[in-house]
Motif scaffolding. Structure first.
Motif, mmCIF file in Angstrom:
data_model
loop_
_atom_site.group_PDB
_atom_site.id
_atom_site.type_symbol
_atom_site.label_atom_id
_atom_site.label_comp_id
_atom_site.label_asym_id
_atom_site.label_seq_id
_atom_site.Cartn_x
_atom_site.Cartn_y
_atom_site.Cartn_z
ATOM 1 N N LEU A 68 -8.208 -7.865 -2.499
ATOM 2 C CA LEU A 68 -6.975 -7.809 -1.846
ATOM 3 C C LEU A 68 -6.243 -9.086 -1.286
ATOM 4 O O LEU A 68 -6.764 -10.166 -1.231
ATOM 5 C CB LEU A 68 -7.238 -7.125 -0.272
ATOM 6 N N MET A 69 -5.010 -9.256 -1.240
ATOM 7 C CA MET A 69 -4.216 -10.311 -0.919
ATOM 8 C C MET A 69 -3.814 -10.038 0.468
ATOM 9 O O MET A 69 -3.203 -9.126 1.046
ATOM 10 C CB MET A 69 -2.555 -10.510 -1.791
ATOM 11 N N SER A 70 -4.413 -10.875 1.460
ATOM 12 C CA SER A 70 -4.252 -10.729 2.851
ATOM 13 C C SER A 70 -3.155 -10.720 3.325
ATOM 14 O O SER A 70 -2.165 -11.620 2.976
ATOM 15 C CB SER A 70 -5.427 -11.679 3.483
ATOM 16 N N ARG A 71 -2.470 -9.909 4.347
ATOM 17 C CA ARG A 71 -1.313 -10.086 5.052
ATOM 18 C C ARG A 71 -1.575 -9.671 6.700
ATOM 19 O O ARG A 71 -2.564 -8.889 7.039
ATOM 20 C CB ARG A 71 -0.449 -9.056 4.381
ATOM 21 N N PRO A 72 -0.996 -10.336 7.328
ATOM 22 C CA PRO A 72 -0.935 -10.015 8.986
ATOM 23 C C PRO A 72 -0.815 -8.636 9.201
ATOM 24 O O PRO A 72 -0.095 -7.723 8.341
ATOM 25 C CB PRO A 72 0.210 -10.861 9.570
ATOM 26 N N LEU A 73 -1.173 -8.104 10.201
ATOM 27 C CA LEU A 73 -1.142 -6.547 10.542
ATOM 28 C C LEU A 73 -0.153 -6.577 11.598
ATOM 29 O O LEU A 73 -0.005 -7.215 12.341
ATOM 30 C CB LEU A 73 -2.474 -6.096 11.305
ATOM 31 N N ASP A 74 0.733 -5.431 11.489
ATOM 32 C CA ASP A 74 1.700 -5.276 12.494
ATOM 33 C C ASP A 74 1.150 -4.471 13.755
ATOM 34 O O ASP A 74 -0.029 -4.251 13.727
ATOM 35 C CB ASP A 74 3.092 -4.475 11.944
ATOM 36 N N SER A 75 1.944 -3.674 14.486
ATOM 37 C CA SER A 75 1.591 -3.064 15.702
ATOM 38 C C SER A 75 0.687 -1.893 15.417
ATOM 39 O O SER A 75 -0.071 -1.303 16.274
ATOM 40 C CB SER A 75 2.832 -2.834 16.601
ATOM 41 N N GLU A 76 1.023 -1.257 14.288
ATOM 42 C CA GLU A 76 0.372 -0.005 13.908
ATOM 43 C C GLU A 76 -0.815 -0.309 12.843
ATOM 44 O O GLU A 76 -1.789 0.507 12.451
ATOM 45 C CB GLU A 76 1.228 0.780 13.027
ATOM 46 N N ALA A 77 -1.301 -1.691 12.822
ATOM 47 C CA ALA A 77 -2.533 -2.128 12.015
ATOM 48 C C ALA A 77 -2.029 -1.905 10.402
ATOM 49 O O ALA A 77 -2.981 -1.960 9.556
ATOM 50 C CB ALA A 77 -3.744 -1.477 12.448
ATOM 51 N N ARG A 78 -0.642 -2.020 10.177
ATOM 52 C CA ARG A 78 -0.283 -1.691 8.743
ATOM 53 C C ARG A 78 0.171 -3.311 8.272
ATOM 54 O O ARG A 78 0.646 -4.117 8.940
ATOM 55 C CB ARG A 78 0.904 -0.902 8.669
ATOM 56 N N PRO A 79 -0.423 -3.650 7.043
ATOM 57 C CA PRO A 79 -0.162 -4.917 6.583
ATOM 58 C C PRO A 79 1.539 -5.145 6.456
ATOM 59 O O PRO A 79 2.321 -4.068 6.343
ATOM 60 C CB PRO A 79 -0.599 -4.947 5.216
ATOM 61 N N GLU A 80 1.914 -6.361 6.907
ATOM 62 C CA GLU A 80 3.342 -6.629 7.010
ATOM 63 C C GLU A 80 3.838 -6.536 5.491
ATOM 64 O O GLU A 80 3.206 -7.016 4.742
ATOM 65 C CB GLU A 80 3.764 -7.692 7.602
ATOM 66 N N GLY A 81 5.238 -6.342 5.289
ATOM 67 C CA GLY A 81 5.748 -6.153 4.002
ATOM 68 C C GLY A 81 5.797 -7.751 3.672
ATOM 69 O O GLY A 81 5.837 -8.631 4.441
#
Length: 193
Positions: A68-81
């Motif tokens: 995986l290419m890591s991305r920060p998580l949003d308030s729902e724990a979904r990777p940000e676009g």
């Protein structure tokens, strides 16, 4: 009448709170550590919740590994676009069982929870990259994002793109749908007799 207003307000608050809820399988307490910190070592055994975009999915005899290419998580724990972030490195998450690479395909977003367990070295081009390895408890595949085209606003007093109903980033009053001009479609008629 005030009781109805209170009930309506409570219902709206509950609805909004539900919109930003972390899915049940991803809830819990996790160590705040980045993929780059985990590459340095010393974080083995830490419980993490990381997310990102699938680079590749490799099923093995007993487990499937997701690179995986890591991305920060949003308030729902979904990777940000991609537009929100350039990412924060790479990691690999492995979970027992078979996960179909056609379903868990390149570019899909996942969030994983699990325990850090060292690193795995793999080539990225000619470079030996140390992927932090997560022994995953949960691999949560998010639905594909749907692209939505913005609706063009027109205020006849101020002109296109200006005025109090301009569709800017300031919330619903400033372009969220209170002012929708009527569309008129003119269809030419055939010659009259």
């Amino acid at each position: 009448m005030p009781m109805y207003k209170t009930m309506a307000l409570a219902a709206m608050t509950a609805t909004l709170a539900a919109c930003a809820t972390i899915p049940q399988p991803l809830q819990g307490t996790y160590t705040d550590i980045s993929t780059s910190q985990a590459q340095q070592g010393g974080a083995g055994g830490s419980k993490v919740r990381w997310g990102g975009e699938i680079i590749k999915t490799e099923p093995g005899p007993q487990e499937t590994c997701f690179y995986l290419m890591s991305r920060p998580l949003d308030s729902e724990a979904r990777p940000e676009g991609r537009s929100q972030s350039e990412g924060g490195g790479r990691f690999v998450a492995c979970r027992a069982g078979f996960y179909d690479p056609e379903v868990f395909s390149r570019g899909r977003e996942v969030t994983v929870t699990g325990t850090l367990h060292g690193t795995v070295s793999q080539k990225v081009g000619e470079y030996d990259y140390a992927y932090p390895r997560v022994e995953a408890d949960v691999v949560y595949l998010w639905p594909k994002r749907v692209a939505v085209a913005p609706y063009p606003y027109y205020d006849p007093f101020w002109g296109p793109g200006w005025g109090p109903y301009w569709g800017g980033p300031w919330g619903p009053y400033w372009g969220g749908g209170y002012y929708r001009p009527t569309r008129v479609i003119v269809v030419p008629r055939g010659p009259s007799k």
